[in-house]
Structures are given as C-alpha cells and as structure tokens.
Design a protein around this motif. Structure first.
Motif, PDB file in Angstrom:
ATOM      1  N   ARG A  94      -0.945  -2.858 -10.456  1.00  0.00           N
ATOM      2  CA  ARG A  94      -0.610  -3.684  -9.282  1.00  0.00           C
ATOM      3  C   ARG A  94       0.189  -2.867  -8.271  1.00  0.00           C
ATOM      4  O   ARG A  94      -0.055  -2.927  -7.059  1.00  0.00           O
ATOM      5  N   SER A  95       1.131  -2.089  -8.750  1.00  0.00           N
ATOM      6  CA  SER A  95       1.923  -1.235  -7.870  1.00  0.00           C
ATOM      7  C   SER A  95       1.061  -0.161  -7.212  1.00  0.00           C
ATOM      8  O   SER A  95       1.279   0.204  -6.050  1.00  0.00           O
ATOM      9  N   CYS A  96       0.045   0.314  -7.932  1.00  0.00           N
ATOM     10  CA  CYS A  96      -0.893   1.291  -7.368  1.00  0.00           C
ATOM     11  C   CYS A  96      -1.613   0.703  -6.159  1.00  0.00           C
ATOM     12  O   CYS A  96      -1.782   1.369  -5.129  1.00  0.00           O
ATOM     13  N   ILE A  97      -2.023  -0.555  -6.278  1.00  0.00           N
ATOM     14  CA  ILE A  97      -2.672  -1.238  -5.157  1.00  0.00           C
ATOM     15  C   ILE A  97      -1.724  -1.339  -3.970  1.00  0.00           C
ATOM     16  O   ILE A  97      -2.074  -1.009  -2.830  1.00  0.00           O
ATOM     17  N   GLU A  98      -0.508  -1.802  -4.224  1.00  0.00           N
ATOM     18  CA  GLU A  98       0.466  -1.995  -3.147  1.00  0.00           C
ATOM     19  C   GLU A  98       0.750  -0.687  -2.417  1.00  0.00           C
ATOM     20  O   GLU A  98       0.739  -0.641  -1.173  1.00  0.00           O
ATOM     21  N   ASN A  99       1.027   0.367  -3.160  1.00  0.00           N
ATOM     22  CA  ASN A  99       1.372   1.635  -2.517  1.00  0.00           C
ATOM     23  C   ASN A  99       0.205   2.201  -1.711  1.00  0.00           C
ATOM     24  O   ASN A  99       0.412   2.842  -0.677  1.00  0.00           O
ATOM     25  N   THR A 100      -1.003   1.956  -2.150  1.00  0.00           N
ATOM     26  CA  THR A 100      -2.163   2.455  -1.406  1.00  0.00           C
ATOM     27  C   THR A 100      -2.325   1.733  -0.072  1.00  0.00           C
ATOM     28  O   THR A 100      -2.470   2.381   0.978  1.00  0.00           O
ATOM     29  N   VAL A 101      -2.304   0.407  -0.101  1.00  0.00           N
ATOM     30  CA  VAL A 101      -2.507  -0.332   1.153  1.00  0.00           C
ATOM     31  C   VAL A 101      -1.320  -0.154   2.097  1.00  0.00           C
ATOM     32  O   VAL A 101      -1.504  -0.067   3.314  1.00  0.00           O
ATOM     33  N   PHE A 102      -0.112  -0.071   1.555  1.00  0.00           N
ATOM     34  CA  PHE A 102       1.051   0.173   2.404  1.00  0.00           C
ATOM     35  C   PHE A 102       0.961   1.566   3.028  1.00  0.00           C
ATOM     36  O   PHE A 102       1.313   1.760   4.190  1.00  0.00           O
ATOM     37  N   GLY A 103       0.469   2.532   2.257  1.00  0.00           N
ATOM     38  CA  GLY A 103       0.309   3.882   2.776  1.00  0.00           C
ATOM     39  C   GLY A 103      -0.667   3.937   3.937  1.00  0.00           C
ATOM     40  O   GLY A 103      -0.433   4.627   4.934  1.00  0.00           O
ATOM     41  N   ALA A 202     -12.298  -0.555  -6.511  1.00  0.00           N
ATOM     42  CA  ALA A 202     -11.970  -1.237  -5.255  1.00  0.00           C
ATOM     43  C   ALA A 202     -11.164  -0.342  -4.322  1.00  0.00           C
ATOM     44  O   ALA A 202     -11.409  -0.302  -3.103  1.00  0.00           O
ATOM     45  N   LEU A 203     -10.190   0.377  -4.863  1.00  0.00           N
ATOM     46  CA  LEU A 203      -9.359   1.245  -4.029  1.00  0.00           C
ATOM     47  C   LEU A 203     -10.171   2.384  -3.429  1.00  0.00           C
ATOM     48  O   LEU A 203      -9.977   2.757  -2.261  1.00  0.00           O
ATOM     49  N   ASN A 204     -11.096   2.938  -4.201  1.00  0.00           N
ATOM     50  CA  ASN A 204     -11.928   4.016  -3.660  1.00  0.00           C
ATOM     51  C   ASN A 204     -12.918   3.504  -2.621  1.00  0.00           C
ATOM     52  O   ASN A 204     -13.233   4.210  -1.660  1.00  0.00           O
TER      53      ASN A 204
END
Length: 249
Positions: A94-103, A202-204
């Motif tokens: 979940r934190s991986c998702i947050e840091n990616t979109v915030f970045g 999804a992130l990729n």
C-alpha cells in the motif's frame, strides 16, 4: 516490585527467543517457494529500471526520493513475506502505491514539493489518483484497461482493509488469539502473491501511460524488458495499439 520485574524479564527472554525461532522456521518453510519469490523479485526490477532510465534524468532529488521509497516498499514487502509477516507485507505494498502516485504528482509540482518539505502540503491517495486520471497523459486514451488507474484504485481499497484490519481475511488474530507475528501460511502466501503481482502490474501500467513517449519504438529497450516482466501479457497488444510501445516476454 523486584520479583515482578524478574517475572516480566523472564517472559521477555522467552518472547525474544521465540521471535527469532519463529522467523528462522518460517523462512526455512518459505524457501520451498523460492521460484515464486524469484518471480516477485523480477517484477520489482522494473522500479530500478524506471529510476535509472527515466526518473533519475528528470526528477529533482526530493521528488526522486518518493520513487526510491516506493522501490524500498516493494522490496520490504518481499522480505516481510519471506518471514511470514503477511499483514505488514501488504501494508508495504500500500505504501508502494502511495509513494509512486505522490512522486508523479510532485514531479510536476515543484512549489507544492517545497511546501511538503516544510510540512505545509499533504496529499491523499484519492485526490492524487483523481489528478492523474485527468492528466493530459491519460485523458485521451480510450482504453481504460491499460491506464492502470482503475486497477490501482481497486488494489488500494483492498490493501487498505489489510492496513486497518477491517476484513477478517487480513486480521492477524483470525481465531481471536495471537497466532504469531511470523507464520507459515499457504493461504496468506497466495493472497500476498496475488496482491503483489496485481499492484506491480497496475503501477507499471500507470508509469507506462505517464511516460509513454519515452518508450515508443526502440527507445529504452532495457526498461521495456523490465516492464514486460511486471505487466500482464494480455495487455501487450493494446499497449502497442494505443501507445506504439513494444512489450514482449
């Protein structure tokens, strides 16, 4: 009081040794699934590829740190899963998702990034993913399945249940008693593996959509190879059709 503290300390010694023994035992059990963890590691390589091929060339140090944290979150989730710490492994995803979109947001908002550094700007996942959905890189694509937006929203909602323990599926104390911080559990392993695979997919997709102009044709071949491992192959044809990006395994 002294006798009370001695009893507490004896219990501490038992707990201290039990934690180490549990971790060692669970890791030994999970070593049987080394090939599955290898697949996870291969997917995580995509983050290093995004950083080295794209982000380190365009991002300031402060915004780049979000992506570095996202990469660390993914690796942390992998390591925690090996130890049988299933709930916190999902929390790391979940934190991986947050840091990616915030970045991605702060990549294009240097003023807000400076405010964030002073604790005067705060993002939430919902507002950030809504911003990305309306971003020029996304709004003209009429194939939602390759944007990564909806898939990421679904995964974030699922993982949030793990973070808050609001679903019986993700509770650490499923039977009403403490089962241990580190446990061997095939159902939990399967659940983590499914979530990890879906999140990295999804992130990729999200990053591919955002940076699609940098992947067209023969550009950034090594990055495309890494993305091809993380993205579901059933998306390859549509990605080529809409983005002119060649992915293949």
């Amino acid at each position: 009081m002294q006798s009370f503290l001695q009893e507490v300390d004896q219990n501490f010694d038992s707990f201290f040794n039990e934690v180490e023994a549990n971790i060692s035992s669970v890791i030994a059990d999970n070593n049987a699934y080394k090939d599955k963890f290898k697949e996870s590691y291969r997917r995580l390589v995509s983050y290093q590829a995004w950083k080295s091929e794209i982000l380190e060339k365009i991002a300031c140090d402060e915004s780049l740190q979000f992506f570095t944290e996202a990469q660390n979150d993914g690796l942390m989730s992998h390591a925690l899963a090996r130890q049988g710490s299933w709930r916190v492994a999902l929390m790391s995803l979940r934190s991986c998702i947050e840091n990616t979109v915030f970045g991605l947001y702060y990549l294009e908002h240097p003023v807000e990034l400076k405010l964030w550094a002073k604790n005067k700007h705060k993002l939430g996942f919902t507002e950030t993913i809504t911003y990305l959905a309306k971003h020029p890189s996304f709004i003209d694509i009429n194939e939602p399945s390759i944007l990564g937006i909806e898939a990421l929203k679904n995964e974030y909602a699922t993982l949030s249940k793990a973070v808050h323990g609001s679903s019986k599926l993700f509770r650490m104390t499923k039977t009403g008693s403490i089962e241990g911080l580190n446990i061997t559990s095939m159902p939990d392993f399967g659940g983590w593996q499914s979530r990890e695979r879906a999140v990295l997919n999804a992130l990729n997709l999200l990053l591919t959509t955002f940076f699609k102009e940098d992947l067209v044709g023969s550009a950034n071949a090594n990055l495309r190879k890494a993305v091809s491992i993380a993205v579901s192959s059933d998306k390859f044809v549509k990605i080529k059709e809409h983005y002119r990006i060649n992915l293949n395994k």
